[in-house]
Structures are given as C-alpha cells and as structure tokens.
Design an enzyme around this catalytic site. Structure first.
Site, PDB file in Angstrom:
ATOM      1  N   CYS A  64       0.865  -1.182   0.000  1.00  0.00           N
ATOM      2  CA  CYS A  64       0.000   0.000   0.000  1.00  0.00           C
ATOM      3  C   CYS A  64       0.903   1.234   0.000  1.00  0.00           C
ATOM      4  O   CYS A  64       1.999   1.189  -0.543  1.00  0.00           O
ATOM      5  CB  CYS A  64      -0.926  -0.033   1.219  1.00  0.00           C
ATOM      6  SG  CYS A  64      -0.038  -0.044   2.788  1.00  0.00           S
ATOM      7  N   TYR A  65       0.455   2.314   0.588  1.00  0.00           N
ATOM      8  CA  TYR A  65       1.257   3.542   0.637  1.00  0.00           C
ATOM      9  C   TYR A  65       2.437   3.408   1.602  1.00  0.00           C
ATOM     10  O   TYR A  65       3.577   3.656   1.244  1.00  0.00           O
ATOM     11  CB  TYR A  65       0.404   4.739   1.077  1.00  0.00           C
ATOM     12  CG  TYR A  65      -0.726   5.046   0.147  1.00  0.00           C
ATOM     13  CD1 TYR A  65      -0.520   5.798  -1.002  1.00  0.00           C
ATOM     14  CD2 TYR A  65      -2.001   4.573   0.405  1.00  0.00           C
ATOM     15  CE1 TYR A  65      -1.563   6.080  -1.868  1.00  0.00           C
ATOM     16  CE2 TYR A  65      -3.046   4.848  -0.454  1.00  0.00           C
ATOM     17  CZ  TYR A  65      -2.825   5.594  -1.588  1.00  0.00           C
ATOM     18  OH  TYR A  65      -3.857   5.859  -2.442  1.00  0.00           O
TER      19      TYR A  65
END
Length: 111
Positions: A64-65
């Site tokens: 993800c981020y």
C-alpha cells in the site's frame, strides 16, 4: 490464517525467484503514476481477475502507501484461503527508498 511482513528487498527477491505476485492496493491515480515493476492493481473491480489468475498456494505480496493498510488486505486474503500471503514493510514508500525497480507514467525505472 495469517500473513508475514517482509522487507521490500525480500519482496523483490520473491517476485524474481518464486514468481510471487505483488498486489498494489493504492488508489488508481497513484498506481498509474508510479508503481513497483510488474505490480497488479488490486481493487474491488479487479479482485475477480486476481482470483481467476492466482491459485490459493501462489505467493501473494500486498503493498500500500506506507505498509499499514496492506496488513488488513493481507489478513483478508489469508482468511479467504490464500496460503502464502505477505505484506511489504513500509509499503510503496519503502520500495522507493530501497531503490527497487519501478514503472512510472514515463516508463520503467531500473535498479
């Protein structure tokens, strides 16, 4: 069912040596701008394609981020029956900091 947290470097090694798939769960705009080389964009809409393409024993790595929300998705995939599920520590930011290969809107950025 559980998942394992791994470094970006270990994730890249698994992609190269174990044919692992890297699932990028960031939003479409960020994914289209830059992503880990070869990443599959996992969304609600692409989940069916993912299920059709990868068996339950296929190594699956989630990014993800920052490495936070990927844990929830990794846990979900493990609950669905995927046996070899991993979450990238540091997410895409960690991947970038490690200097690993990326694809961008401008092409491939090699190591």
């Amino acid at each position: 069912m559980a998942f394992t947290e791994i470094t970006p470097e270990r994730a890249w090694d698994m992609i190269q040596t174990e044919n692992a798939v890297l699932l990028d769960v960031r939003d479409a705009e960020r994914f289209s701008y830059s992503r880990a080389q070869g990443a599959f964009h996992l969304t609600n809409q692409s989940y069916g394609e993912f299920q059709d393409t990868y068996d339950f024993d296929h190594p699956v790595i989630v990014s993800c981020y920052h490495g936070i929300s990927s844990r929830s998705i990794a846990a979900f995939l493990a609950e669905q029956g995927y046996d070899n599920v991993y979450s990238v520590i540091g997410g895409f930011e960690g991947w970038q900091r490690a200097g690993l290969p990326m694809e961008t809107a401008y092409g491939v950025k090699p190591i």
